[in-house]
Design an enzyme around this catalytic site. Structure first.
Site, PDB file in Angstrom:
ATOM      1  N   ASP A 479       0.837  -1.201   0.000  1.00  0.00           N
ATOM      2  CA  ASP A 479       0.000   0.000   0.000  1.00  0.00           C
ATOM      3  C   ASP A 479       0.876   1.257   0.000  1.00  0.00           C
ATOM      4  O   ASP A 479       2.091   1.209   0.264  1.00  0.00           O
ATOM      5  CB  ASP A 479      -0.884  -0.049   1.259  1.00  0.00           C
ATOM      6  N   ASP A 549     -10.587   2.075  -3.414  1.00  0.00           N
ATOM      7  CA  ASP A 549     -11.162   1.828  -2.090  1.00  0.00           C
ATOM      8  C   ASP A 549     -12.677   1.812  -2.159  1.00  0.00           C
ATOM      9  O   ASP A 549     -13.334   1.403  -1.202  1.00  0.00           O
ATOM     10  CB  ASP A 549     -10.714   2.914  -1.110  1.00  0.00           C
TER      11      ASP A 549
HETATM   12  C1  DGJ Z   1      -5.770   1.953   1.890  1.00  0.00           C
HETATM   13  C2  DGJ Z   1      -6.114   0.748   1.073  1.00  0.00           C
HETATM   14  O1  DGJ Z   1      -6.576   1.134  -0.172  1.00  0.00           O
HETATM   15  C3  DGJ Z   1      -7.134  -0.090   1.818  1.00  0.00           C
HETATM   16  O2  DGJ Z   1      -7.533  -1.189   1.045  1.00  0.00           O
HETATM   17  C4  DGJ Z   1      -6.547  -0.532   3.133  1.00  0.00           C
HETATM   18  O3  DGJ Z   1      -5.485  -1.405   2.907  1.00  0.00           O
HETATM   19  C5  DGJ Z   1      -6.092   0.673   3.954  1.00  0.00           C
HETATM   20  N1  DGJ Z   1      -5.243   1.539   3.178  1.00  0.00           N
HETATM   21  C6  DGJ Z   1      -5.373   0.244   5.188  1.00  0.00           C
HETATM   22  O4  DGJ Z   1      -4.853   1.295   5.869  1.00  0.00           O
END
Ligand code: DGJ
Length: 747
Positions: A479, A549
């Site tokens: 990430d 997301d």
């Molecule tokens: C952002 C990501 O896009 C999410 O899927 C998740 O992993 C969160 N960060 C966790 O902090």
């Protein structure tokens, strides 16, 4: 050999039967553009395509009676200062302050295959005969700097890749203030510019605008390719659609700052340039040093946007993505993020994983919150050792227990970041990117580690590789949740500062290279607050990317539709999540959520223990469906966009196998309609004279797929298949969908 050199006229013709790209060495030694488009038969000379004409006020950079003006001539790698007033591809600063340069032809080389640009990612060949490469060597005599323009034409794809490399020989150092990767010119402006714009949770919306005189551009200055603008643009003829017409695609294999610009002059000439953004870029070169620009992948289609996308899909899936996972179907996973956020322990995780196993999932992914003091997003980033209060048996113990359940284990990391409340920051405050005397902006309470410094990358590598080595890890979600705001490297000299943004990305690529080399079996999924770094550079290291997301099915129709302009389905992380949805608080039927997520990597982002028995039985059937069809959807099939969600209420798309004997098609609606008109879905990519048996998969509990009839491909494509609105109502009205499988049968 698909690259022909015409000695007499000094023309290069790159052609593979589908496309032609013709360039020339002009009278002044610079490289000119003659033609780019559908394949032309080769001939001794294409000089009739050279545009040159006396115009008043024009400046001519050759002695009389020449009429060659850089202002009105299509060029391959323009510079400022030899009579052209448009934005250049290169700017070099000499010690005396001059910013003029003039690269002229020296020599060239044509060879089979394609060179690697490592440490930069790039497309590649497996056999030398898959592509031919032309390298034209130019020289700016005054500064003693060489420029190598590199062109590769693929044998089986309507693709030309380009990059530029500088090599400085002169004693006096120069500064590259602008070093783009490619420039292409067209004689007219009769185009629309298509690009993918967005923001967090609404990434890659399709935008189309008519070209106007002046500059239109997209860019990122965020240190990542960004969710705001994807490093891609296409020029399409106004009459080009998904299915027909001329389209030129430009995609940048890079994950950092970029500029993609279209300049139209008042004589209606169009110049497309693409490369590392010149802002925050200034690269000093001493004698013996070189600079390599990243790659631009240019796709030509004369059958519309969909064919352009299919070319990108094929090339990126087979000749950009690398490693063991390239040709493999992806495991059905369950990720705990939206199920637990930071609030979990070993017991609750095993409960969620156990239920996932019962449903048929193959991989459990532990998301954020397993390390340091990471109980919320204020602290812990940078401390890559397990939080034993939450997970007393460590990642080692947990991963073994998950494997004992019969699932593979995956782990989330965010290696480029640090919270100020962390042991790492307390020990190394100077490892954070930030300028002396300036406020350090924060974003999600975190800061960016200075990956332009090798010692920082080394330290992070040591920490994370230890965890991976001692645990059973099959998948990593990498990430990256904030952009770079005050680009300054505390470990760098003043001249290093202009190199910092690019070196940061090289640092990210370096860590990816080390981890993917040491752990070749691990499937990497890149992520950046969802899809803020969904770009070809990342795909070269991580074969899949978390698309957004936003996991709402209604939103995902648009996001996945836009993403498919460039990126193959197998690269799109797509999950079924809980309702009300955590981003838009919308309730959509679980069947629709799966019908959207099938067109990607497929997984779940919820606690299956919280579902009703009926829903759980639906989930089991969904996973069984995906396992049956993922080879077709992810590996074998061609993707067709049928109905555009940006134009109305409905969305439809389908995947057709290479042999055209199998397909999966889906139709989705946003709002339900009352007393609605007839609805016929026109399919694509089928064999007109083949008879297909169509099966409807309702996705509802206790309903087996039902055969709905047998139709020939021509009927399905030209007359269309009737979609029953009543069925959409039965399935939930708003945000409902229907899914069909097609199989060729004997007549
Ligand atoms: C952002 C990501 O896009 C999410 O899927 C998740 O992993 C969160 N960060 C966790 O902090």
């Amino acid at each position: 050999m698909s690259i022909i050199f015409h000695e007499k006229t000094k023309e290069f013709h790159l052609t593979n039967g589908e496309i032609s790209y013709i360039i020339e060495v002009m009278e002044n030694g610079q490289i000119g553009q003659l033609y780019y488009g559908k394949a032309l038969r080769d001939r001794d000379s294409f000089q009739e395509l050279h545009e040159e004409k006396m115009r008043s006020l024009m400046s001519i950079s050759l002695p009389e009676p020449s009429s060659l003006s850089m202002e009105f001539t299509r060029q391959e790698y323009p510079s400022y200062g030899t009579g052209d007033y448009r934005m250049p591809a290169v700017t070099i600063q000499q010690k005396n302050g001059s910013r003029i340069c003039n690269f002229t032809y020296n020599s060239h080389e044509i060879f089979s295959g394609k060179k690697s640009l490592a440490p930069l990612p790039s497309t590649y060949v497996e056999q030398e005969d898959e592509a031919d490469t032309l390298e034209i060597s130019l020289c700016d005599q005054l500064t003693e700097t060489d420029l190598i323009l590199s062109y590769t034409i693929y044998r089986d794809y309507p693709v030309i890749t380009r990059n530029a490399r500088f090599f400085h020989r002169g004693k006096e150092a120069i500064i590259l203030d602008r070093a783009l990767s490619a420039s292409v010119e067209f004689s007219d402006m009769n185009f629309e510019m298509v690009h993918l714009a967005g923001a967090w949770s609404r990434e890659r919306y399709v935008k189309t605008r008519k070209l106007e005189m002046g500059i239109q551009s997209i860019q990122s200055l965020r240190g990542a390719s960004s969710s705001e603008h994807n490093p891609f643009l296409a020029l399409k003829r106004p009459d080009a659609s998904e299915k027909q017409g001329e389209v030129y695609g430009f995609s940048f294999v890079y994950s950092g700052n970029f500029l993609a610009q279209v300049e139209v002059n008042t004589h209606e000439m169009t110049r497309v340039t693409m490369g590392i953004h010149p802002e925050m870029f200034s690269w000093e070169l001493h004698a013996g040093e070189s600079f390599q620009t990243p790659e631009v992948v240019m796709v030509y289609s004369h059958q519309g946007l969909n064919q352009m996308s299919q070319t990108y899909h094929g090339l990126y899936r087979k000749r950009l993505v690398r490693g063991e996972w390239r040709d493999k179907v992806r495991p059905v996973l369950l990720n705990n993020w939206e199920a637990t956020y930071f609030d979990f322990n070993e017991e609750s995780i095993l409960k969620i994983a156990g239920k996932a196993k019962e449903a048929g999932a193959e991989l459990f992914v532990l998301d954020d919150g397993w390390f340091g003091a990471r109980n919320d997003d204020y602290r812990g980033l940078g401390d890559w050792y397990v939080n034993l209060e939450k997970l007393p048996n460590g990642i080692k113990g947990l991963s073994e227990k998950v494997e004992a359940l019969g699932l593979k284990f995956g782990l989330w990391v965010e290696l480029e970041m640090v919270n100020k409340d962390s042991d790492l920051y307390r020990k190394h405050p100077d490892w954070v990117i930030g300028a002396p005397g300036r406020f350090e902006s924060h974003s999600r309470h975190q800061h960016v580690l200075d990956f332009s410094r090798k010692e920082v990358v080394d330290a992070i590598y040591e920490m994370i590789s230890k965890i991976i080595r001692e645990s059973k890890i099959s998948y990593i979600k990498w990430d990256m949740n904030r952009y770079i705001t005050e680009p300054f490297s505390r470990g760098g000299s003043p001249t290093d500062q202009g190199k910092m943004m690019h070196r940061y990305i090289l640092g990210v690529y370096d860590l990816y290279t080390r981890l993917t080399t040491e752990f070749p079996h691990i499937l990497f999924e890149s992520c950046s607050s969802g899809g803020a770094r969904f770009d070809p550079g990342m795909l070269a290291f991580a074969p899949q990317t978390w698309t957004s997301d936003d996991t709402d099915a209604g939103e995902r129709m648009k996001i996945q539709y836009g993403t498919s302009y460039v990126y193959p389905l197998v690269s799109m992380g797509s999950h079924v999540s809980a309702v009300p949805n955590h981003q838009v608080y919308r309730k959509t039927p679980i069947a629709t959520r799966a019908d959207v997520a099938y067109f990607g990597t497929f997984g779940y982002e919820l606690d299956l223990n919280l579902l009703t028995d009926e829903e759980f039985s639906q989930v089991k059937a969904q996973i069984a469906f995906m396992k049956k069809y993922r080879e077709l959807i992810q590996i074998d099939g061609d993707f067709y966009r049928l109905v555009n969600p940006f134009e109305g209420n409905d969305t439809a798309w389908m995947v057709v196998s290479q042999d055209k004997k199998e397909a999966v098609a889906a139709f989705y609606q946003r709002m339900n309609k009352v007393n609605a008109s007839w609805l016929r879905l026109k399919m694509e990519g089928l064999e007109p004279h083949t008879l297909y048996e169509i099966t409807y998969v309702s996705g509802l509990a206790n309903e087996e797929p039902v055969a709905v009839g047998r139709y020939f491909g021509d009927e399905l494509m030209y007359a269309g298949m009737v979609i029953d609105r009543d069925e959409l109502n039965r399935k939930g009205g708003d945000f409902s969908s229907v899914l069909y499988t097609l199989k060729a049968v004997e007549q």
